[in-house]
Design an enzyme around this catalytic site. Structure first.
Site, PDB file in Angstrom:
ATOM      1  N   HIS A  86     -33.867  26.127 -34.289  1.00 54.84           N
ATOM      2  CA  HIS A  86     -34.032  27.577 -34.286  1.00 54.84           C
ATOM      3  C   HIS A  86     -35.475  27.941 -33.965  1.00 54.84           C
ATOM      4  O   HIS A  86     -36.310  27.067 -33.733  1.00 54.84           O
ATOM      5  CB  HIS A  86     -33.625  28.162 -35.649  1.00 54.84           C
ATOM      6  CG  HIS A  86     -34.437  27.645 -36.788  1.00 54.84           C
ATOM      7  ND1 HIS A  86     -34.093  26.504 -37.500  1.00 54.84           N
ATOM      8  CD2 HIS A  86     -35.601  28.069 -37.347  1.00 54.84           C
ATOM      9  CE1 HIS A  86     -34.986  26.275 -38.438  1.00 54.84           C
ATOM     10  NE2 HIS A  86     -35.921  27.208 -38.370  1.00 54.84           N
ATOM     11  N   TYR A 103     -34.017  32.559 -36.273  1.00 56.33           N
ATOM     12  CA  TYR A 103     -32.777  32.873 -35.558  1.00 56.33           C
ATOM     13  C   TYR A 103     -32.475  31.749 -34.563  1.00 56.33           C
ATOM     14  O   TYR A 103     -33.383  31.096 -34.058  1.00 56.33           O
ATOM     15  CB  TYR A 103     -32.897  34.191 -34.781  1.00 56.33           C
ATOM     16  CG  TYR A 103     -32.956  35.419 -35.657  1.00 56.33           C
ATOM     17  CD1 TYR A 103     -31.788  36.020 -36.137  1.00 56.33           C
ATOM     18  CD2 TYR A 103     -34.174  35.983 -36.011  1.00 56.33           C
ATOM     19  CE1 TYR A 103     -31.836  37.150 -36.947  1.00 56.33           C
ATOM     20  CE2 TYR A 103     -34.234  37.105 -36.818  1.00 56.33           C
ATOM     21  CZ  TYR A 103     -33.061  37.682 -37.279  1.00 56.33           C
ATOM     22  OH  TYR A 103     -33.125  38.800 -38.086  1.00 56.33           O
ATOM     23  N   THR A 104     -31.192  31.573 -34.289  1.00 49.06           N
ATOM     24  CA  THR A 104     -30.756  30.587 -33.300  1.00 49.06           C
ATOM     25  C   THR A 104     -30.126  31.318 -32.119  1.00 49.06           C
ATOM     26  O   THR A 104     -29.180  32.090 -32.310  1.00 49.06           O
ATOM     27  CB  THR A 104     -29.717  29.620 -33.890  1.00 49.06           C
ATOM     28  OG1 THR A 104     -30.275  28.966 -35.028  1.00 49.06           O
ATOM     29  CG2 THR A 104     -29.318  28.565 -32.861  1.00 49.06           C
TER      30      THR A 104
END
Length: 284
Positions: A86, A103-104
């Protein structure tokens, strides 16, 4: 000058010219093949410093979910995020204080020139506020890659995936990388939990995976508040659901978890009771 000597001088001049041309040609091809900077294979991310990327498209998926597409420096640039890892995104909350959250992306490095984030914006979420206010033309500060998970094709026979809410994004990234690789035969068994039907993120894409790869990808949806007509799971993900829908404990399988902390804690307890060793478990 003697004819023989003149001939030797002429031949020597030609040889020197050919060497010069050859050297010049070799140098030209060296320059052509030489890496051309940060937009090369190593990607655009910086693990130590935030870099800003332009928001070029915002697509509303529901009342509180949107897909954000960010441009990379050139149309052939790659983000450079290893599968399953991420990145940190930086923004400001409703009172103007700086906030950072991992966040990915749902995209892979095969998606050149851009990356995408699918974001669920919670009413009280600090980073949610930043994304809620973002408009096309704004910039997002990003740093990475980060994470302990490193995926190599074929490293396990099968993955069990236990996802809740926005925890689907790293699972989606790993699943997509596996399914788009014709040489990777890893099987995927996903249990995806949400509160309502409308909360299911990437459902169309997940259903397409199941339809296109019926022998390799399986998804089981679980809803806490299901609609009247519903053939998936109801309530919270139970130990029995894990036992039925995930691969049995074995040295060549791994169970991936990503969800809210209470869910992760409950899933770890289920896995331990079912005989999955710590080596068979990974929490994003």
């Amino acid at each position: 000058m003697e004819p023989l000597q003149s001939h030797r001088v002429e031949m020597l001049s030609i040889a020197v010219a050919l060497v010069a041309v050859g050297a010049g040609t070799a140098y030209y091809f060296y320059l052509q093949r030489k890496p051309k900077g940060p937009e090369g294979p190593k990607g655009c991310l910086d693990a130590d410093n935030f870099k800003e990327f332009l928001l070029v498209k915002r697509t509303e998926l529901s009342h509180n979910v949107a897909k954000f597409r960010f441009a990379l420096p050139t149309p052939t640039s790659v983000l450079g995020l290893p599968i399953g890892q991420h990145m940190s995104c930086r923004g400001k909350d409703s009172v103007g204080q700086e906030v950072t959250k991992p966040y990915t992306p749902t995209t892979l490095d095969s998606d050149v020139g851009y990356f995408e984030l699918v974001i669920k914006m919670y009413p009280q979420g600090r980073m949610s506020h930043h994304f809620r206010e973002m408009r096309e033309g704004d910039y997002l500060a990003v740093k990475g890659p980060k994470g302990r998970f490193k995926y190599q094709p074929g490293q396990v026979r099968a993955f069990g995936m236990l996802a809740g809410g926005t925890g689907i994004t790293p699972m989606f990234q790993v699943a997509r990388a596996i399914l788009e690789n014709p040489h990777d035969e890893t099987k995927i068994h996903l249990i995806y939990a949400n509160v309502t039907y409308e909360d299911i993120l990437l459902k169309e894409e997940l259903d397409n995976f199941a339809l296109s790869f019926p022998d390799q990808f399986h998804v089981y949806y679980v809803l806490n508040q299901p609609p009247e007509i519903w053939d998936g799971g109801v309530g919270y993900v139970s130990k029995e659901m894990v036992q039925i829908h995930c691969p049995a404990p074995a040295s060549d399988i791994q169970i991936l978890m990503c969800g809210p902390p209470p869910m992760n804690k409950a899933m770890a307890a289920h896995l331990n009771e079912l005989g999955y060793t710590p080596e068979m478990q990974f929490k994003f």
